[in-house]
Design a protein around this motif. Structure first.
Motif, short mmCIF file in Angstrom:
data_model
loop_
_atom_site.label_atom_id
_atom_site.label_comp_id
_atom_site.label_asym_id
_atom_site.label_seq_id
_atom_site.Cartn_x
_atom_site.Cartn_y
_atom_site.Cartn_z
N ASN A 1 1.17 9.05 -6.29
CA ASN A 1 1.40 10.47 -5.97
C ASN A 1 2.72 11.01 -6.50
O ASN A 1 2.79 12.19 -6.89
CB ASN A 1 1.36 10.67 -4.46
N LEU A 2 3.75 10.18 -6.53
CA LEU A 2 5.07 10.65 -6.94
C LEU A 2 5.57 9.97 -8.21
O LEU A 2 6.64 10.33 -8.72
CB LEU A 2 6.10 10.42 -5.81
N GLY A 3 4.83 9.02 -8.73
CA GLY A 3 5.24 8.33 -9.94
C GLY A 3 6.43 7.42 -9.76
O GLY A 3 7.15 7.12 -10.72
N VAL A 4 6.65 6.94 -8.52
CA VAL A 4 7.80 6.09 -8.22
C VAL A 4 7.38 4.63 -8.35
O VAL A 4 6.50 4.17 -7.62
CB VAL A 4 8.34 6.37 -6.80
N ALA A 5 8.03 3.92 -9.27
CA ALA A 5 7.73 2.50 -9.47
C ALA A 5 8.84 1.64 -8.86
O ALA A 5 9.94 2.12 -8.62
CB ALA A 5 7.58 2.19 -10.95
N SER A 6 8.54 0.36 -8.62
CA SER A 6 9.54 -0.54 -8.05
C SER A 6 9.23 -1.97 -8.46
O SER A 6 8.11 -2.31 -8.83
CB SER A 6 9.54 -0.43 -6.52
N TRP B 1 7.32 17.11 5.21
CA TRP B 1 8.68 17.07 5.76
C TRP B 1 9.70 16.77 4.67
O TRP B 1 10.79 17.34 4.63
CB TRP B 1 8.74 16.01 6.86
N THR B 2 9.35 15.86 3.73
CA THR B 2 10.28 15.48 2.67
C THR B 2 9.50 14.94 1.48
O THR B 2 8.37 14.48 1.63
CB THR B 2 11.28 14.42 3.15
N THR B 3 10.13 15.00 0.31
CA THR B 3 9.54 14.38 -0.89
C THR B 3 10.41 13.23 -1.38
O THR B 3 10.17 12.71 -2.47
CB THR B 3 9.39 15.42 -2.01
N ASP B 4 11.41 12.85 -0.61
CA ASP B 4 12.26 11.72 -0.96
C ASP B 4 11.49 10.43 -0.76
O ASP B 4 11.07 10.10 0.35
CB ASP B 4 13.52 11.73 -0.10
N ALA B 5 11.32 9.68 -1.84
CA ALA B 5 10.48 8.48 -1.80
C ALA B 5 11.03 7.44 -0.84
O ALA B 5 10.27 6.76 -0.13
CB ALA B 5 10.33 7.88 -3.20
N GLY B 6 12.35 7.28 -0.79
CA GLY B 6 12.95 6.29 0.10
C GLY B 6 12.70 6.62 1.56
O GLY B 6 12.34 5.74 2.35
N LEU B 7 12.89 7.90 1.92
CA LEU B 7 12.64 8.31 3.30
C LEU B 7 11.17 8.16 3.66
O LEU B 7 10.83 7.72 4.76
CB LEU B 7 13.10 9.75 3.50
N HIS C 1 0.82 -1.21 0.00
CA HIS C 1 0.00 0.00 0.00
C HIS C 1 0.85 1.27 0.00
O HIS C 1 0.49 2.26 -0.62
CB HIS C 1 -0.95 -0.01 1.20
N ILE C 2 1.98 1.22 0.67
CA ILE C 2 2.88 2.38 0.64
C ILE C 2 3.45 2.57 -0.77
O ILE C 2 3.47 3.69 -1.30
CB ILE C 2 4.02 2.22 1.66
N LEU C 3 3.90 1.48 -1.39
CA LEU C 3 4.45 1.57 -2.74
C LEU C 3 3.39 2.03 -3.73
O LEU C 3 3.68 2.83 -4.64
CB LEU C 3 5.00 0.21 -3.17
N ASP C 4 2.17 1.55 -3.57
CA ASP C 4 1.09 1.97 -4.44
C ASP C 4 0.81 3.46 -4.27
O ASP C 4 0.53 4.18 -5.24
CB ASP C 4 -0.17 1.15 -4.12
N GLN C 5 0.89 3.94 -3.05
CA GLN C 5 0.69 5.35 -2.76
C GLN C 5 1.80 6.21 -3.39
O GLN C 5 1.54 7.27 -3.98
CB GLN C 5 0.67 5.55 -1.24
#
Length: 363
Positions: A35-40, A301-307, A27-31
């Motif tokens: 929202n940020l277009g980050v795939a994995s 606080w941040t837009t870094d996907a990893g954090l 669910h976090i990855l889907d979010q």
């Protein structure tokens, strides 16, 4: 039938924890993708479906392991029904009601959370397959509830259960019902819930329990457990690329059944994961309730996907653990003290054939 031997199977709790954490991660990855277009790669494996599938297999295993010796014992039906209703219904009511408040708060904060009206709340709170559930994770509990209803027949007539359950499994394999999902709308929700191939995972759990009872006694040590878990987990993740199509369910479900059988024979202990397994139901429900609000707070606080992923995972699991400690455990204790029948509720890993609360899927 004879009672099963009293045993504690902590590795099953580890599997429950893994299943819950897989759903949270999905669910976090889907979010992050939405929202940020980050795939994995993990997202492409659909960890959420894998986690829910493992929950279904565990439910089949545990219900058969705990209750198979009560087949034909009508006196046990009341205990079983009380345990199932008391285990699920209070928390679906809490979750559906909490979601109404979260939608109101999320709207003011700009978070993405939607909900329906009273009919939607009623359908979600009581697991009625009428409308989309809110929160969305409640869809899987509809399948669990249907499994419990069918399982009730075991206490009335073992032969009747065999015919009913066998017919249900055959229909789930042959009827083109579609893929279960929280995005399903009426009127196909009832059809999908009743006849999805995902229901076959309960059968695979029961078959794993029968194998556990029939195989010669042996135990698997910690190193063997880790190696077996790793090997079978790889098989499970790559067993088909579909969600709950028949081929994927057969391959992935068989791998999960093997994992469950290994866990049942394992002496491996990892107490923090066992505790997460005890709390897996709360983690499964609570993380989805907190998901939109936690994300909004973190993106300020941040837009870094990893954090965001790491912080959100810790916070969401933490919310689930607090829910287990402050809500689930007290509610179960309160219900246990007022049980009208001899149905002892306890969120533990004991598999001993006595009327205990065990291993519901959260899924």
């Amino acid at each position: 039938m004879s009672k099963p031997e009293t045993k504690r199977l902590p590795a099953l709790q580890i599997l429950r924890a893994i299943a819950a954490l897989a759903v949270v991660g999905h669910h976090i990855l889907d979010q992050l993708w939405g929202n940020l277009g980050v795939a994995s790669l993990a997202q492409s494996l659909d960890l959420g479906a894998r986690g829910v599938g493992l929950f279904f297999v565990l439910s089949g295993f545990i219900l058969w392991q705990v209750h198979h010796h009560e087949a034909g014992q009508r006196a046990a039906l009341g205990r079983f029904a009380y345990k199932r209703v008391s285990r699920i219904l209070p928390f679906t009511l809490i979750a559906a009601t909490a979601w109404v408040g979260i939608v109101a708060v999320a709207g003011r904060l700009g978070a993405d959370a939607s909900g329906g009206g009273f009919t939607s709340w009623l359908s979600s709170a009581f697991l009625l397959p009428l409308e989309k559930p809110y929160p969305g994770v409640l869809w899987s509990l509809r399948h669990e509830a249907l499994f419990y209803l069918v399982f009730l027949v075991l206490f009335l007539s073992p032969r009747g259960f065999a015919w009913l359950f066998g017919g249900w499994m055959l229909a789930s394999a042959l009827v083109p019902a579609g893929v279960p999902s929280p995005m399903r709308h009426a009127p196909d929700i009832l059809w999908v819930t009743a006849f999805s191939s995902a229901n076959l995972l309960f059968l695979l759990g029961i078959l794993a329990a029968i194998a556990h009872q029939k195989l010669p006694a042996f135990r698997i040590g910690g190193r063997g457990t880790v190696l077996a878990f790793a090997g079978v987990a790889v098989m499970a993740l790559w067993a088909g690329q579909g969600k709950y199509d028949l081929g994927t369910v057969a391959g992935f479900g068989t791998a999960c059944a093997v994992l469950t059988l290994v866990a049942a024979r394992s002496t491996f202990r990892l107490r923090w994961l066992e505790y997460c397994g005890d709390a897996s139901f709360s983690i499964y429900l609570a993380h989805h309730l907190a998901l939109p609000l936690v994300y909004v707070g973190l993106t300020r606080w941040t837009t870094d996907a990893g954090l965001i992923f790491m912080a959100e995972a810790v916070l969401l699991v933490g919310v689930g653990l607090l829910g287990y400690r402050w809500i689930e455990t007290p509610v179960l204790s309160w219900l246990n003290a007022r049980a009208p029948v001899r149905a002892r509720l306890r969120p533990s890993a004991w598999i001993d054939g006595r009327p205990t609360y065990q291993g519901d899927a959260r899924r």
